[in-house]
Design a protein around this motif. Structure first.
Motif, PDB file in Angstrom:
ATOM      1  N   LEU A 276     -30.199  34.033  31.441  1.00 29.03           N
ATOM      2  CA  LEU A 276     -29.881  32.926  32.339  1.00 29.03           C
ATOM      3  C   LEU A 276     -30.890  32.823  33.472  1.00 29.03           C
ATOM      4  O   LEU A 276     -31.319  31.724  33.830  1.00 29.03           O
ATOM      5  CB  LEU A 276     -28.472  33.101  32.919  1.00 29.03           C
ATOM      6  CG  LEU A 276     -27.318  32.793  31.977  1.00 29.03           C
ATOM      7  CD1 LEU A 276     -25.987  33.154  32.632  1.00 29.03           C
ATOM      8  CD2 LEU A 276     -27.319  31.338  31.566  1.00 29.03           C
ATOM      9  N   LEU A 277     -31.281  33.951  34.017  1.00 26.57           N
ATOM     10  CA  LEU A 277     -32.267  33.950  35.090  1.00 26.57           C
ATOM     11  C   LEU A 277     -33.591  33.360  34.613  1.00 26.57           C
ATOM     12  O   LEU A 277     -34.208  32.559  35.314  1.00 26.57           O
ATOM     13  CB  LEU A 277     -32.479  35.376  35.619  1.00 26.57           C
ATOM     14  CG  LEU A 277     -33.423  35.540  36.796  1.00 26.57           C
ATOM     15  CD1 LEU A 277     -32.923  34.751  38.010  1.00 26.57           C
ATOM     16  CD2 LEU A 277     -33.584  37.003  37.148  1.00 26.57           C
ATOM     17  N   LEU A 278     -34.005  33.718  33.417  1.00 28.06           N
ATOM     18  CA  LEU A 278     -35.240  33.173  32.848  1.00 28.06           C
ATOM     19  C   LEU A 278     -35.135  31.657  32.688  1.00 28.06           C
ATOM     20  O   LEU A 278     -36.066  30.922  33.031  1.00 28.06           O
ATOM     21  CB  LEU A 278     -35.539  33.836  31.500  1.00 28.06           C
ATOM     22  CG  LEU A 278     -36.797  33.382  30.780  1.00 28.06           C
ATOM     23  CD1 LEU A 278     -38.042  33.684  31.605  1.00 28.06           C
ATOM     24  CD2 LEU A 278     -36.896  34.051  29.424  1.00 28.06           C
ATOM     25  N   LYS A 279     -33.999  31.178  32.193  1.00 29.74           N
ATOM     26  CA  LYS A 279     -33.807  29.737  32.033  1.00 29.74           C
ATOM     27  C   LYS A 279     -33.820  29.031  33.388  1.00 29.74           C
ATOM     28  O   LYS A 279     -34.388  27.942  33.516  1.00 29.74           O
ATOM     29  CB  LYS A 279     -32.509  29.457  31.281  1.00 29.74           C
ATOM     30  CG  LYS A 279     -32.613  29.794  29.805  1.00 29.74           C
ATOM     31  CD  LYS A 279     -31.339  29.533  29.060  1.00 29.74           C
ATOM     32  CE  LYS A 279     -31.503  29.942  27.601  1.00 29.74           C
ATOM     33  NZ  LYS A 279     -30.299  29.778  26.830  1.00 29.74           N
ATOM     34  N   PHE A 280     -33.197  29.625  34.399  1.00 29.44           N
ATOM     35  CA  PHE A 280     -33.208  29.030  35.737  1.00 29.44           C
ATOM     36  C   PHE A 280     -34.627  28.970  36.295  1.00 29.44           C
ATOM     37  O   PHE A 280     -35.002  27.989  36.939  1.00 29.44           O
ATOM     38  CB  PHE A 280     -32.303  29.804  36.700  1.00 29.44           C
ATOM     39  CG  PHE A 280     -30.838  29.497  36.528  1.00 29.44           C
ATOM     40  CD1 PHE A 280     -30.393  28.193  36.388  1.00 29.44           C
ATOM     41  CD2 PHE A 280     -29.906  30.519  36.528  1.00 29.44           C
ATOM     42  CE1 PHE A 280     -29.049  27.914  36.233  1.00 29.44           C
ATOM     43  CE2 PHE A 280     -28.558  30.250  36.378  1.00 29.44           C
ATOM     44  CZ  PHE A 280     -28.129  28.937  36.225  1.00 29.44           C
ATOM     45  N   GLU A 281     -35.400  30.015  36.063  1.00 32.48           N
ATOM     46  CA  GLU A 281     -36.787  30.016  36.539  1.00 32.48           C
ATOM     47  C   GLU A 281     -37.593  28.914  35.850  1.00 32.48           C
ATOM     48  O   GLU A 281     -38.387  28.236  36.490  1.00 32.48           O
ATOM     49  CB  GLU A 281     -37.438  31.383  36.298  1.00 32.48           C
ATOM     50  CG  GLU A 281     -36.947  32.452  37.251  1.00 32.48           C
ATOM     51  CD  GLU A 281     -37.495  33.834  36.926  1.00 32.48           C
ATOM     52  OE1 GLU A 281     -38.148  34.004  35.874  1.00 32.48           O
ATOM     53  OE2 GLU A 281     -37.252  34.749  37.730  1.00 32.48           O
ATOM     54  N   GLN A 282     -37.385  28.739  34.552  1.00 28.61           N
ATOM     55  CA  GLN A 282     -38.079  27.671  33.830  1.00 28.61           C
ATOM     56  C   GLN A 282     -37.669  26.310  34.366  1.00 28.61           C
ATOM     57  O   GLN A 282     -38.506  25.428  34.562  1.00 28.61           O
ATOM     58  CB  GLN A 282     -37.782  27.764  32.326  1.00 28.61           C
ATOM     59  CG  GLN A 282     -38.419  28.960  31.653  1.00 28.61           C
ATOM     60  CD  GLN A 282     -37.918  29.150  30.225  1.00 28.61           C
ATOM     61  OE1 GLN A 282     -36.935  28.564  29.803  1.00 28.61           O
ATOM     62  NE2 GLN A 282     -38.612  30.001  29.474  1.00 28.61           N
ATOM     63  N   LEU A 283     -36.375  26.139  34.614  1.00 25.63           N
ATOM     64  CA  LEU A 283     -35.875  24.884  35.159  1.00 25.63           C
ATOM     65  C   LEU A 283     -36.443  24.634  36.553  1.00 25.63           C
ATOM     66  O   LEU A 283     -36.830  23.511  36.883  1.00 25.63           O
ATOM     67  CB  LEU A 283     -34.345  24.912  35.198  1.00 25.63           C
ATOM     68  CG  LEU A 283     -33.638  23.632  35.606  1.00 25.63           C
ATOM     69  CD1 LEU A 283     -33.981  22.500  34.654  1.00 25.63           C
ATOM     70  CD2 LEU A 283     -32.141  23.853  35.638  1.00 25.63           C
ATOM     71  N   GLU A 284     -36.521  25.667  37.347  1.00 28.46           N
ATOM     72  CA  GLU A 284     -37.074  25.537  38.696  1.00 28.46           C
ATOM     73  C   GLU A 284     -38.538  25.085  38.639  1.00 28.46           C
ATOM     74  O   GLU A 284     -38.953  24.197  39.387  1.00 28.46           O
ATOM     75  CB  GLU A 284     -36.964  26.867  39.442  1.00 28.46           C
ATOM     76  CG  GLU A 284     -37.481  26.815  40.857  1.00 28.46           C
ATOM     77  CD  GLU A 284     -37.418  28.156  41.547  1.00 28.46           C
ATOM     78  OE1 GLU A 284     -37.251  28.162  42.771  1.00 28.46           O
ATOM     79  OE2 GLU A 284     -37.539  29.191  40.865  1.00 28.46           O
ATOM     80  N   LYS A 285     -39.313  25.669  37.741  1.00 25.21           N
ATOM     81  CA  LYS A 285     -40.715  25.269  37.596  1.00 25.21           C
ATOM     82  C   LYS A 285     -40.817  23.803  37.191  1.00 25.21           C
ATOM     83  O   LYS A 285     -41.666  23.068  37.689  1.00 25.21           O
ATOM     84  CB  LYS A 285     -41.427  26.153  36.559  1.00 25.21           C
ATOM     85  CG  LYS A 285     -41.706  27.546  37.040  1.00 25.21           C
ATOM     86  CD  LYS A 285     -42.362  28.379  35.951  1.00 25.21           C
ATOM     87  CE  LYS A 285     -42.552  29.810  36.405  1.00 25.21           C
ATOM     88  NZ  LYS A 285     -43.101  30.650  35.340  1.00 25.21           N
ATOM     89  N   LEU A 286     -39.950  23.392  36.281  1.00 24.42           N
ATOM     90  CA  LEU A 286     -39.945  22.003  35.838  1.00 24.42           C
ATOM     91  C   LEU A 286     -39.593  21.065  36.990  1.00 24.42           C
ATOM     92  O   LEU A 286     -40.241  20.037  37.178  1.00 24.42           O
ATOM     93  CB  LEU A 286     -38.943  21.834  34.688  1.00 24.42           C
ATOM     94  CG  LEU A 286     -38.919  20.508  33.956  1.00 24.42           C
ATOM     95  CD1 LEU A 286     -40.258  20.245  33.282  1.00 24.42           C
ATOM     96  CD2 LEU A 286     -37.805  20.504  32.922  1.00 24.42           C
ATOM     97  N   VAL A 287     -38.591  21.431  37.771  1.00 22.05           N
ATOM     98  CA  VAL A 287     -38.181  20.613  38.919  1.00 22.05           C
ATOM     99  C   VAL A 287     -39.305  20.543  39.945  1.00 22.05           C
ATOM    100  O   VAL A 287     -39.605  19.473  40.481  1.00 22.05           O
ATOM    101  CB  VAL A 287     -36.877  21.165  39.548  1.00 22.05           C
ATOM    102  CG1 VAL A 287     -36.598  20.522  40.888  1.00 22.05           C
ATOM    103  CG2 VAL A 287     -35.705  20.942  38.601  1.00 22.05           C
ATOM    104  N   VAL A 288     -39.955  21.666  40.202  1.00 21.57           N
ATOM    105  CA  VAL A 288     -41.062  21.681  41.163  1.00 21.57           C
ATOM    106  C   VAL A 288     -42.185  20.776  40.673  1.00 21.57           C
ATOM    107  O   VAL A 288     -42.752  20.002  41.448  1.00 21.57           O
ATOM    108  CB  VAL A 288     -41.566  23.129  41.393  1.00 21.57           C
ATOM    109  CG1 VAL A 288     -42.886  23.140  42.130  1.00 21.57           C
ATOM    110  CG2 VAL A 288     -40.521  23.934  42.156  1.00 21.57           C
ATOM    111  N   GLN A 289     -42.491  20.830  39.372  1.00 20.71           N
ATOM    112  CA  GLN A 289     -43.535  19.972  38.813  1.00 20.71           C
ATOM    113  C   GLN A 289     -43.147  18.508  38.973  1.00 20.71           C
ATOM    114  O   GLN A 289     -43.956  17.688  39.373  1.00 20.71           O
ATOM    115  CB  GLN A 289     -43.772  20.309  37.327  1.00 20.71           C
ATOM    116  CG  GLN A 289     -44.796  19.405  36.664  1.00 20.71           C
ATOM    117  CD  GLN A 289     -46.179  19.517  37.291  1.00 20.71           C
ATOM    118  OE1 GLN A 289     -46.619  20.596  37.626  1.00 20.71           O
ATOM    119  NE2 GLN A 289     -46.838  18.391  37.463  1.00 20.71           N
ATOM    120  N   HIS A 290     -41.887  18.185  38.681  1.00 17.85           N
ATOM    121  CA  HIS A 290     -41.427  16.805  38.832  1.00 17.85           C
ATOM    122  C   HIS A 290     -41.467  16.378  40.298  1.00 17.85           C
ATOM    123  O   HIS A 290     -41.808  15.231  40.605  1.00 17.85           O
ATOM    124  CB  HIS A 290     -40.015  16.631  38.257  1.00 17.85           C
ATOM    125  CG  HIS A 290     -39.982  16.612  36.763  1.00 17.85           C
ATOM    126  ND1 HIS A 290     -40.326  15.514  36.022  1.00 17.85           N
ATOM    127  CD2 HIS A 290     -39.661  17.584  35.868  1.00 17.85           C
ATOM    128  CE1 HIS A 290     -40.209  15.789  34.736  1.00 17.85           C
ATOM    129  NE2 HIS A 290     -39.812  17.045  34.617  1.00 17.85           N
TER     130      HIS A 290
END
Length: 177
Positions: free
Chosen positions: A127-141
Motif C-alpha cells: 500500500l505504501l508503494l502504491k501511495f508513493e506512486q500515486l503521489e508522484k503522479l499527482v505531483v506530475q499533474h
C-alpha cells in the motif's frame, strides 16, 4: 488457575518490539504454556545451546523499566530479574524443550500470529508503494496544471497590439485592385 490465553488478539497484545525484534516475554509465555516462569527458565538454562542470541535475550534494567511503564505493571512484588525476551524462533524452540501438548499447541498459535503480522507488514508495504506512486503522479499533474495556468496568464496579459494582416501579398501589383 488463570484462564488460558487463546485468541489471536490476546496473543498479539503480548508481542513487543524490543531491539528491533518482535518478542514475547518469559512470564507471558509461561502463562500460555501452563507452567511457572521459573520452570520455563530452568528448561531454557538446561538447553542453552538451543537458544542463541537471535532466539532469546535478557532485557536490560532500562529496557525492563521502559516496558514496565508501557504496560503499567506494579513495582511491588513480581520479579527480581529482568525477563527474557524470546523471538519467533525462540518461541518455536521453547515448545521442543517444554514438550507438553499445551506448549506445542500454544507455540503453533503464537507462530500463526507472527505470520499474520508478517503478512500485514507486506500488505502495508504494498500500500505504501502504491501511495508513493500515486503521489508522484499527482505531483506530475500539479506541475502540468501549473504550467497550463502560467501559459493562460501570459495569453491574458498580452497587450492587444495591432497585428499585420495574415495572408498572401502580391508583389509589384498595385493595392487598388
Amino acid at each position: 488457575m488463570k484462564e488460558l490465553i487463546t485468541g489471536d488478539q490476546e496473543i498479539a497484545e503480548k508481542i513487543y518490539l524490543i531491539r528491533g525484534h518482535k518478542v514475547m516475554l518469559d512470564n507471558d509465555l509461561a502463562e500460555m504454556y501452563g507452567v511457572e516462569t521459573k520452570r520455563l527458565i530452568e528448561q531454557v538454562n538446561r538447553n542453552l545451546l538451543r537458544f542463541p542470541a537471535e532466539f532469546m535475550f535478557r532485557l536490560t534494567d532500562e529496557e525492563f523499566e521502559v516496558l514496565r511503564s508501557q504496560i503499567a505493571t506494579s513495582k511491588r512484588g513480581g520479579r527480581r530479574y529482568a525477563p527474557y525476551a524470546f523471538t519467533e524462533h525462540g518461541i518455536l524452540m521453547l515448545s521442543s524443550v517444554l514438550n507438553s501438548k499445551q506448549a506445542i499447541t500454544m507455540s503453533i498459535k503464537i507462530i500463526e500470529v507472527f505470520v499474520k503480522f508478517r503478512e500485514m507488514l507486506i500488505t502495508q508495504k504494498d500500500l505504501l508503494l502504491k501511495f508513493e506512486q500515486l503521489e508522484k503522479l499527482v505531483v506530475q499533474h500539479d506541475d502540468d496544471i501549473q504550467y497550463i495556468f502560467q501559459a493562460l496568464k501570459q495569453l491574458i496579459q498580452q497587450k492587444n497590439e495591432p497585428r499585420e494582416p495574415v495572408g498572401f501579398k502580391l508583389r509589384g501589383k498595385p493595392d487598388d485592385l
